[in-house]
Scaffold this active site. Sequence first.
Site, PDB file in Angstrom:
ATOM      1  N   PHE A   1      -0.028  10.469 -14.570  1.00 33.90           N
ATOM      2  CA  PHE A   1       0.218   9.372 -14.209  1.00 33.90           C
ATOM      3  C   PHE A   1      -0.200   7.866 -13.459  1.00 33.90           C
ATOM      4  O   PHE A   1       1.020   7.102 -13.464  1.00 33.90           O
ATOM      5  CB  PHE A   1       1.441   9.801 -12.514  1.00 33.90           C
ATOM      6  CG  PHE A   1       1.876   9.010 -11.665  1.00 33.90           C
ATOM      7  CD1 PHE A   1       3.737   9.072 -12.584  1.00 33.90           C
ATOM      8  CD2 PHE A   1       2.044   8.620 -11.138  1.00 33.90           C
ATOM      9  CE1 PHE A   1       4.782   8.399 -12.301  1.00 33.90           C
ATOM     10  CE2 PHE A   1       3.268   7.361 -10.449  1.00 33.90           C
ATOM     11  CZ  PHE A   1       4.108   7.595 -10.636  1.00 33.90           C
TER      12      PHE A   1
ATOM     13  N   SER B   1       0.327  18.048 -17.247  1.00 30.13           N
ATOM     14  CA  SER B   1       0.164  15.890 -16.510  1.00 30.13           C
ATOM     15  C   SER B   1       0.118  16.040 -14.822  1.00 30.13           C
ATOM     16  O   SER B   1       0.849  17.309 -14.354  1.00 30.13           O
ATOM     17  CB  SER B   1       1.809  14.824 -16.829  1.00 30.13           C
ATOM     18  OG  SER B   1       1.239  13.536 -16.063  1.00 30.13           O
ATOM     19  N   CYS B   2      -0.583  15.122 -14.311  1.00 30.46           N
ATOM     20  CA  CYS B   2      -0.653  15.088 -13.400  1.00 30.46           C
ATOM     21  C   CYS B   2      -1.004  13.992 -12.555  1.00 30.46           C
ATOM     22  O   CYS B   2      -0.358  12.692 -13.065  1.00 30.46           O
ATOM     23  CB  CYS B   2      -1.675  16.305 -12.664  1.00 30.46           C
ATOM     24  SG  CYS B   2      -3.854  15.308 -13.228  1.00 30.46           S
ATOM     25  N   ALA B   3      -2.267  13.816 -11.501  1.00 28.93           N
ATOM     26  CA  ALA B   3      -1.960  12.463 -11.906  1.00 28.93           C
ATOM     27  C   ALA B   3      -3.643  11.597 -12.564  1.00 28.93           C
ATOM     28  O   ALA B   3      -2.909  10.472 -12.660  1.00 28.93           O
ATOM     29  CB  ALA B   3      -2.617  12.226  -9.787  1.00 28.93           C
TER      30      ALA B   3
ATOM     31  N   GLY C   1      -5.311  14.209 -14.744  1.00 33.29           N
ATOM     32  CA  GLY C   1      -5.935  14.873 -15.703  1.00 33.29           C
ATOM     33  C   GLY C   1      -6.093  15.997 -15.114  1.00 33.29           C
ATOM     34  O   GLY C   1      -6.886  16.909 -16.075  1.00 33.29           O
TER      35      GLY C   1
END
Length: 104
Positions: free
Chosen positions: A92, A63-65, A67
């Site tokens: 996120f 996961s990141c901010a 994708g």
Amino acid sequence: MRVKDVERGEVKAGLAAGSMLLIDVREPHEFAAGHIPGSVSLPLSQFDAALVPQGTGQRIVFSCAAGVRSQHALASVQAAGLDLAEHYAGGFREWQMAGELVET
């Protein structure tokens, strides 16, 4: 590169059941400012596929901010020979916008 998008409901259920390990590849200051409860930090800027926990029996999802960086992490682990392909496409940002719990 193989990539499978995982939806927010699936992430929420997997974390609640303890069957998923969500690896957040955002930078440390981003993670500290807020992250998905139960996720672990492994920043992309310091990313090493050898640090990805193996043999936990948990499904590993990146996961990141939003994708993008999670796909870079997937490319890295796949290049290292790990059979991982899942990421939380909404990241996120989607989690927070949906009003889900955020940990700081």
